[in-house]
Scaffold this motif. Sequence first.
Motif, mmCIF file in Angstrom:
data_model
loop_
_atom_site.group_PDB
_atom_site.id
_atom_site.type_symbol
_atom_site.label_atom_id
_atom_site.label_comp_id
_atom_site.label_asym_id
_atom_site.label_seq_id
_atom_site.Cartn_x
_atom_site.Cartn_y
_atom_site.Cartn_z
ATOM 1 N N VAL A 65 60.984 41.056 43.249
ATOM 2 C CA VAL A 65 60.858 40.807 44.687
ATOM 3 C C VAL A 65 59.475 40.240 44.979
ATOM 4 N N LYS A 66 59.350 38.933 44.808
ATOM 5 C CA LYS A 66 58.114 38.224 45.144
ATOM 6 C C LYS A 66 58.503 36.986 45.932
ATOM 7 N N CYS A 67 58.345 37.073 47.228
ATOM 8 C CA CYS A 67 58.884 36.038 48.116
ATOM 9 C C CYS A 67 57.839 34.960 48.380
ATOM 10 N N ASN A 68 57.654 34.084 47.393
ATOM 11 C CA ASN A 68 56.741 32.950 47.560
ATOM 12 C C ASN A 68 57.198 31.842 46.613
ATOM 13 N N PRO A 69 56.832 30.597 46.898
ATOM 14 C CA PRO A 69 57.364 29.470 46.120
ATOM 15 C C PRO A 69 56.917 29.425 44.661
#
Length: 762
Positions: free
Chosen positions: A289-293
Amino acid sequence: MSLVVRESVRGIVEYILQQGSLDDRHVSRTRAIEGTIAHGKLQSDNAKIYVEYEKEVKMEGQFDYGDIVLLVEGRADGIIKENDEIIIEEIKSTYRDLLYIEEDYNPLHWAQSKFYGYFYCKDNEEDNISIRLSYYNLNTNEVKSFQKVFSFESLKEFVFNIVDQYIDTVRLRENFKIERDKSIKDLKFPFETYRKGQRELAVNCYSSIKQGGLLFAQAPTGIGKTISTIFPSVKNLGEGRGERIVYLTSKTITRVVAEEAYTRLINNGLKFRFITITAKEKACINNEVKCNPDDCPYAVDYFSKINSVISEVLKEESTFSRTVIEKYARKYKVCPFELSLDLSLWCDGIICDYNYAFDPRAKLKRIFEDDNSKNIILIDEAHNLVNRARDMYSGEIFKSKVLSVTRLLKGRVPKLYKVVNSINKELIEIRRELEERNLNVLYHNVKYKELIKLLRLFIAESDEYLVKSKNTNGYEEILDFYYEVRSFVALSELYSEQYTTILKKDKNEFSIKIFCIDPSKNIGEVINGSCSTVVFSATLSPVKYYIDLLGGNEESFRVKFSSPFKKENLSTYLYPLDMRYVNRYNNIDKLCTIINGFINDLKGNYMIFLPSFEYLKKVYSRYVEIYGEENTIVQGEGLSESDKEEFLNKFEGGANVAAFSVVGGMFSEGVDLPGDKLIGAIIVGVGFPMVSIENDIIREYFGINGFDYAYAYPGINKVLQSAGRVIRTETDKGRVLLVDNRYNNFKYRSMLPQEWELESYK
């Protein structure tokens, strides 16, 4: 006749103009609070500086498209009139160093204020107007402003270009709404007959929503609470009251029941879109869960892709289950969690956890702030909301965590190390208050402004580190601390007489906690800002306690129903053993005898609910020592979902299982074991929460009602929930034994259901 539709400036601007990727690496999780802080402070300053100044000015523009008249509305943060110049001001809060913020930092900010500029020029026949964009740094209280002059014609062209793009979206939504309302008109209650009390509950819900009121309803198991609240809410939607139903609950099982209720209505002809919002951690389909591009392909260009994805989903699907959302998320490489949030804006029904409505760190701003007046809110299992809300509005900083971060930064990030070291020193200074008084715990209504100031400085100094130091040693721990600090600082801005600050120390730890004693004001802002709210549970007694703590008042509607099941189906007994904390350990052998006797009087499956895990271990250990462990199971601490399922699978007809568990634990609520899967429960004690500094603070705060609000009412609620596991259907028969001599006291006896006729058990 044209259809009149209302939309917000912010909603339109974000829908049409937002581009780029998702990136939550250090985006605020507390924007709702922070935005309010910035606006209030800058508006207050402006009121002192300018002779002619208005804040929070409601503005509206009308756009006629023949079949639809679109009313676009919003609030300008401020309007300044000075030296014949009119300035529309838009205020944005930030933790970023203002050096990094340039004129075109965020085009959406200019777009929003251009709408307000156009509305003002049109209404006041102005040829041009100044627009000021002010960025307020929450750490330093500094402001950086950019100001431009726009002509009326250029603003008109800009605004119409955006609204023209948006009108097709409006038509798509409104066409479905027309179909929905037509289907609601013909919709019938989905069962041939009403259960006892069910019709009355539905009628009360309908009337309360119709009047825009707040209803507190105690409706025991078996009435059919879910359909009896959803059906009248749907009927009100069809009559133009509210625009969506938000069903809030804290348990997976009740979400499933709500989904089944909507599905049943849809199968009966209702045209309706509903969605269940699954937590990000559960919805995520990335490796982590790492919400970055950089870390997640589903975050890349999310905003650039999402509108076309939503268009296809709306055309192809009629329901938005977790499976459907995941299918489109994988197909178009978009984040499933964010997709569900964006789809929710197209839905007539939303099912989600309490925190999305109330927690300032997780609140869905678009639904519960910008658009809350359109919500019909249904709060299920509302007895759980009191403690959940206290947690949502409380925050804590541990000195051990500060020390750990200090060690990670030492010699690597000098400026940041210096700030964290200063935080550590300030905590030592605060701890001296305890040491000087020779105390381990102290609480008072003090905000500790110097600590807050240093925490703000840490947030500001972290900006560069968090951007440049990804994947370095200790990064994740520092990032976690960063979020804890932001939360603590943001919650400090809510500080009021309903709060206290708790200082605690033991041998190796010191902590400072902002504790929300009374969450009613915070909850009330959401509930009272909605179109209407229904608060319901099987155990909502005494109702005044819940009205006081969940944002109600004397004008709130209230209704109470008795159980629809035959009272003779449940036999209730009392054994008056002394179960006060000081004596309960002396009575373990006697208790084991009582338990064994009761479960052998009538063979079947039983749950035995003990006051705490510590006591559970002592009692169970002694019980199996005396009677053996055959046909016994015991609840462990920290069970996973699979462990829980394995435990419940033991409850089969004829198994004669004696299950030892904890009152108020995972098996005392939300567990459905009908028929002979469970024929009885033994509940030991009166369910009191553990004695703690927090509960003692609650007791002190509420004065004459303090003991009841801190201990008695939450305790009896746990007892009733535990007893509620026994009778689940009209044909169930069962027995409940209460073990505690306090039930001979009128106060405790009066808190039990009227239909319980306790017999002595010997």
